[in-house]
Design an enzyme around this catalytic site. Structure first.
Site, PDB file in Angstrom:
ATOM      1  N   THR A 135       0.823  -1.204   0.000  1.00 15.43           N
ATOM      2  CA  THR A 135       0.000   0.000   0.000  1.00 15.43           C
ATOM      3  C   THR A 135       0.860   1.258   0.000  1.00 15.43           C
ATOM      4  OG1 THR A 135      -1.476   1.279   1.433  1.00 15.43           O
ATOM      5  CG2 THR A 135      -0.126  -0.340   2.516  1.00 15.43           C
ATOM      6  N   ASP A 136       0.276   2.352  -0.501  1.00 12.51           N
ATOM      7  CA  ASP A 136       0.977   3.646  -0.427  1.00 12.51           C
ATOM      8  C   ASP A 136       0.998   4.180   1.008  1.00 12.51           C
ATOM      9  OD1 ASP A 136      -1.726   4.258  -0.209  1.00 12.51           O
ATOM     10  OD2 ASP A 136      -1.693   5.900  -1.660  1.00 12.51           O
ATOM     11  N   GLU A 137       0.205   3.561   1.904  1.00 13.43           N
ATOM     12  CA  GLU A 137       0.111   4.089   3.271  1.00 13.43           C
ATOM     13  C   GLU A 137       1.427   3.916   4.046  1.00 13.43           C
ATOM     14  OE1 GLU A 137      -3.635   3.277   5.235  1.00 13.43           O
ATOM     15  OE2 GLU A 137      -4.640   3.036   3.314  1.00 13.43           O
ATOM     16  N   TYR A 160      -1.947  -0.568  10.926  1.00 17.57           N
ATOM     17  CA  TYR A 160      -2.041  -1.241   9.622  1.00 17.57           C
ATOM     18  C   TYR A 160      -0.835  -0.903   8.749  1.00 17.57           C
ATOM     19  CZ  TYR A 160      -3.289  -1.764   4.679  1.00 17.57           C
ATOM     20  OH  TYR A 160      -3.259  -2.058   3.334  1.00 17.57           O
ATOM     21  N   LYS A 164       2.281  -3.268   7.333  1.00 17.52           N
ATOM     22  CA  LYS A 164       2.581  -3.435   5.901  1.00 17.52           C
ATOM     23  C   LYS A 164       4.022  -2.986   5.613  1.00 17.52           C
ATOM     24  CE  LYS A 164       0.283  -4.644   2.978  1.00 17.52           C
ATOM     25  NZ  LYS A 164      -0.051  -5.992   2.425  1.00 17.52           N
TER      26      LYS A 164
HETATM   27  P1  NAD Z   1      -9.336  -7.694   2.208  1.00 19.85           P
HETATM   28  O1  NAD Z   1      -9.339  -7.370   3.659  1.00 19.85           O
HETATM   29  O2  NAD Z   1     -10.558  -7.443   1.392  1.00 19.85           O
HETATM   30  O3  NAD Z   1      -8.962  -9.234   1.983  1.00 19.85           O
HETATM   31  C1  NAD Z   1      -7.934  -9.847   2.705  1.00 19.85           C
HETATM   32  C2  NAD Z   1      -8.026 -11.354   2.455  1.00 19.85           C
HETATM   33  O4  NAD Z   1      -6.936 -11.971   3.165  1.00 19.85           O
HETATM   34  C3  NAD Z   1      -9.316 -11.995   2.968  1.00 19.85           C
HETATM   35  O5  NAD Z   1      -9.831 -12.892   2.018  1.00 19.85           O
HETATM   36  C4  NAD Z   1      -8.867 -12.733   4.233  1.00 19.85           C
HETATM   37  O6  NAD Z   1      -9.662 -13.873   4.516  1.00 19.85           O
HETATM   38  C5  NAD Z   1      -7.444 -13.098   3.871  1.00 19.85           C
HETATM   39  N1  NAD Z   1      -6.603 -13.301   5.069  1.00 19.85           N
HETATM   40  C6  NAD Z   1      -6.497 -12.482   6.157  1.00 19.85           C
HETATM   41  N2  NAD Z   1      -5.675 -13.015   7.057  1.00 19.85           N
HETATM   42  C7  NAD Z   1      -5.217 -14.177   6.529  1.00 19.85           C
HETATM   43  C8  NAD Z   1      -4.332 -15.192   6.981  1.00 19.85           C
HETATM   44  N3  NAD Z   1      -3.732 -15.093   8.185  1.00 19.85           N
HETATM   45  N4  NAD Z   1      -4.100 -16.260   6.192  1.00 19.85           N
HETATM   46  C9  NAD Z   1      -4.706 -16.369   4.979  1.00 19.85           C
HETATM   47  N5  NAD Z   1      -5.568 -15.456   4.502  1.00 19.85           N
HETATM   48  C10 NAD Z   1      -5.820 -14.375   5.264  1.00 19.85           C
HETATM   49  O7  NAD Z   1      -8.089  -6.909   1.604  1.00 19.85           O
HETATM   50  P2  NAD Z   1      -7.911  -6.250   0.159  1.00 19.85           P
HETATM   51  O8  NAD Z   1      -8.504  -4.887   0.172  1.00 19.85           O
HETATM   52  O9  NAD Z   1      -8.319  -7.234  -0.861  1.00 19.85           O
HETATM   53  O10 NAD Z   1      -6.331  -6.055   0.132  1.00 19.85           O
HETATM   54  C11 NAD Z   1      -5.486  -7.077  -0.403  1.00 19.85           C
HETATM   55  C12 NAD Z   1      -4.043  -6.624  -0.287  1.00 19.85           C
HETATM   56  O11 NAD Z   1      -3.862  -5.404  -0.992  1.00 19.85           O
HETATM   57  C13 NAD Z   1      -3.602  -6.341   1.156  1.00 19.85           C
HETATM   58  O12 NAD Z   1      -2.287  -6.816   1.315  1.00 19.85           O
HETATM   59  C14 NAD Z   1      -3.639  -4.820   1.264  1.00 19.85           C
HETATM   60  O13 NAD Z   1      -2.691  -4.358   2.195  1.00 19.85           O
HETATM   61  C15 NAD Z   1      -3.274  -4.423  -0.146  1.00 19.85           C
HETATM   62  N6  NAD Z   1      -3.802  -3.131  -0.601  1.00 19.85           N
HETATM   63  C16 NAD Z   1      -5.128  -2.829  -0.489  1.00 19.85           C
HETATM   64  C17 NAD Z   1      -5.619  -1.622  -0.976  1.00 19.85           C
HETATM   65  C18 NAD Z   1      -7.092  -1.279  -0.906  1.00 19.85           C
HETATM   66  O14 NAD Z   1      -7.470  -0.154  -1.243  1.00 19.85           O
HETATM   67  N7  NAD Z   1      -7.960  -2.194  -0.505  1.00 19.85           N
HETATM   68  C19 NAD Z   1      -4.742  -0.699  -1.560  1.00 19.85           C
HETATM   69  C20 NAD Z   1      -3.372  -1.040  -1.658  1.00 19.85           C
HETATM   70  C21 NAD Z   1      -2.920  -2.261  -1.195  1.00 19.85           C
HETATM   71  P1  TYD Z   2     -10.847   3.683   4.073  1.00 19.06           P
HETATM   72  O1  TYD Z   2     -11.771   3.214   3.012  1.00 19.06           O
HETATM   73  O2  TYD Z   2     -10.945   3.060   5.422  1.00 19.06           O
HETATM   74  O3  TYD Z   2      -9.372   3.547   3.465  1.00 19.06           O
HETATM   75  P2  TYD Z   2      -7.954   4.088   4.076  1.00 19.06           P
HETATM   76  O4  TYD Z   2      -8.131   4.467   5.495  1.00 19.06           O
HETATM   77  O5  TYD Z   2      -7.100   2.884   3.925  1.00 19.06           O
HETATM   78  O6  TYD Z   2      -7.563   5.227   3.188  1.00 19.06           O
HETATM   79  O7  TYD Z   2     -11.033   5.244   4.251  1.00 19.06           O
HETATM   80  C1  TYD Z   2     -10.874   6.128   3.157  1.00 19.06           C
HETATM   81  C2  TYD Z   2     -11.004   7.541   3.708  1.00 19.06           C
HETATM   82  O8  TYD Z   2     -12.346   7.731   4.155  1.00 19.06           O
HETATM   83  C3  TYD Z   2     -10.122   7.810   4.922  1.00 19.06           C
HETATM   84  O9  TYD Z   2      -9.663   9.153   4.845  1.00 19.06           O
HETATM   85  C4  TYD Z   2     -11.059   7.655   6.110  1.00 19.06           C
HETATM   86  C5  TYD Z   2     -12.400   8.097   5.541  1.00 19.06           C
HETATM   87  N1  TYD Z   2     -13.589   7.432   6.109  1.00 19.06           N
HETATM   88  C6  TYD Z   2     -14.660   8.208   6.580  1.00 19.06           C
HETATM   89  O10 TYD Z   2     -14.608   9.457   6.574  1.00 19.06           O
HETATM   90  N2  TYD Z   2     -15.753   7.567   7.086  1.00 19.06           N
HETATM   91  C7  TYD Z   2     -15.847   6.202   7.142  1.00 19.06           C
HETATM   92  O11 TYD Z   2     -16.889   5.669   7.640  1.00 19.06           O
HETATM   93  C8  TYD Z   2     -14.757   5.430   6.637  1.00 19.06           C
HETATM   94  C9  TYD Z   2     -14.812   3.930   6.673  1.00 19.06           C
HETATM   95  C10 TYD Z   2     -13.652   6.088   6.124  1.00 19.06           C
END
Ligand code: NAD
Ligand code: TYD
Length: 354
Positions: A135-137, A160, A164
């Protein structure tokens, strides 16, 4: 020459991006022969999202319910299915949960990544590539200007993003120390189908539809850079096929928007597509400013010129096209939404938020 990948292990393939990645990849002409989805099914994992694909793909798709911290299960999967590449998505991914209960984030994101890296290393030369999805975070927060590049120093602010960041460092170390062939991508906020409705966009779509309050943290002016999920999937696959081992790539949509603007857009789209609220008010009336998230990063923005320049990747969706597809998907998939919001998720919400 693209890197040949025949038997791909996808961790976390039942989560939001993993599901989209597996669905997207099976549609590509250069898809691997077999994809093994290794997922322990936390509240965020939903194998039903892949039921239709599992039927169509036959033995080209395998699901293993197991924990990435379980070294024996990881090694068995690698051996049994002759895995030659790993795409590592599995993680605890929600910042708010990491603030309330960081322990699972440390376990899965750090120990789990370590366990996978170690198993890949112990498989000798069998693993041709370990791709880590990050993630960019990890870069922390930006002010009003500037962008994260691949050279931005790490400065994570939430449990989080700290977990990461630790996993990214382990990936780097396994490449530098043991020569494990790794690649790494750091992506901005994704949106699209199959995202668990605790993250901003799906939560707001469903609350708007149901006439519930739309909780905006702080002043609503925190900025995120939004990318449609299949554009992220295409970027990951491009990196996996073409990037040099040891390289890292930033991925982003060049779609910076303050949260309040995102939620207003959702309100307007849901007003246009769904029956009106019982009181006849526009859905913007549901917007409710609530207490800010602790340590809330003000702005994320990605400079993705390296992946554009080196690998020719470009996003296919604009924010308006991807956004409308996303709202339509949630409006048309109420069964999925109902299912993922029952059971564990509700218990967790009850336990932590009363
Ligand atoms: P998500 O929370 O939707 O899915 C996570 C998955 O991992 C789930 O299916 C869960 O069951 C599985 N999991 C969790 N713990 C586990 C374990 N101990 N063993 C096996 N499986 C396990 O997450 P996502 O949004 O699909 O994100 C996927 C990846 O992408 C993550 O690594 C996240 O950090 C990264 N990422 C997400 C975003 C975003 O915007 N969602 C952006 C950048 C990077
Ligand atoms: P989120 O989807 O949780 O992603 P991330 O924290 O990883 O960026 O949140 C996106 C943005 O929205 C973040 O600035 C927090 C804000 N947010 C709200 O204002 N209200 C909400 O109920 C949630 C879930 C997020």
């Amino acid at each position: 020459m693209p890197r040949p990948i025949q038997n791909l292990l996808v961790t976390g393939g039942a989560g939001f991006i993993g599901v989209n990645f597996i669905r997207w990849l099976f549609d590509q002409p250069d898809a691997p022969d077999r994809i093994v989805n290794f997922d322990t099914l936390t509240y965020a994992g939903n194998p039903l999202s892949l039921l239709d694909l599992a039927e169509k793909a036959g033995d080209r798709y395998v699901f293993i319910k197991a924990d990435i911290c379980d070294a024996a299960a990881v090694k068995k999967a690698i051996k049994t299915y002759h895995i030659d590449a790993i795409a590592h998505f599995a993680a605890e991914s929600h910042v708010d949960r990491s603030i309330v209960a960081p322990d699972e984030f440390v376990r899965t994101n750090i120990l789990g990544t370590y366990t996978l890296l170690q198993a890949a290393r112990e498989a000798g030369g069998q693993i041709q590539l370990f791709h880590h999805v990050s993630t960019d975070e990890v870069f922390g927060a930006l002010g009003d200007t500037g962008f994260f590049t691949e050279d931005t120093p790490y400065a994570p602010n939430s449990p989080y993003s700290a977990s990461k960041a630790a996993s990214d460092h382990l990936v780097r170390a396994y490449h530098e120390t043991y020569g494990l062939p790794t690649t790494l991508s750091n992506c901005s906020n994704n949106y699209g189908p199959f995202q668990f409705p605790e993250k901003l966009i799906p939560l707001m779509i469903l609350n708007a539809l149901e006439g519930k309050p739309l909780p905006i943290y702080g002043d609503g002016l925190n900025v995120r850079d939004w990318l449609f999920v299949t554009d992220h999937c295409a970027a990951i696959w491009r990196v996996m096929q073409e990037a040099a081992c040891g390289s890292t790539y930033n991925v982003g949509g060049r779609n910076e928007l303050p949260n309040l603007r995102v939620v207003e857009k959702i309100c307007d789209l849901v007003d246009a597509k769904a029956p009106p609220l019982p009181d006849g008010n526009p859905r913007r009336s549901l917007i409710t400013f609530v207490k800010d998230r602790p340590g809330h990063d003000r702005r994320y923005a990605i400079d993705c010129s390296k992946i554009e320049r080196d690998l020719g990747w470009r996003p296919a969706e604009t924010f308006s096209s991807g956004f409308e597809r996303t709202v339509d998907w949630y409006l048309n998939n109420s069964d999925w939404c109902q299912q993922v919001r029952s059971g564990d998720y509700q218990n967790w919400i009850a336990a932590h938020y009363g």
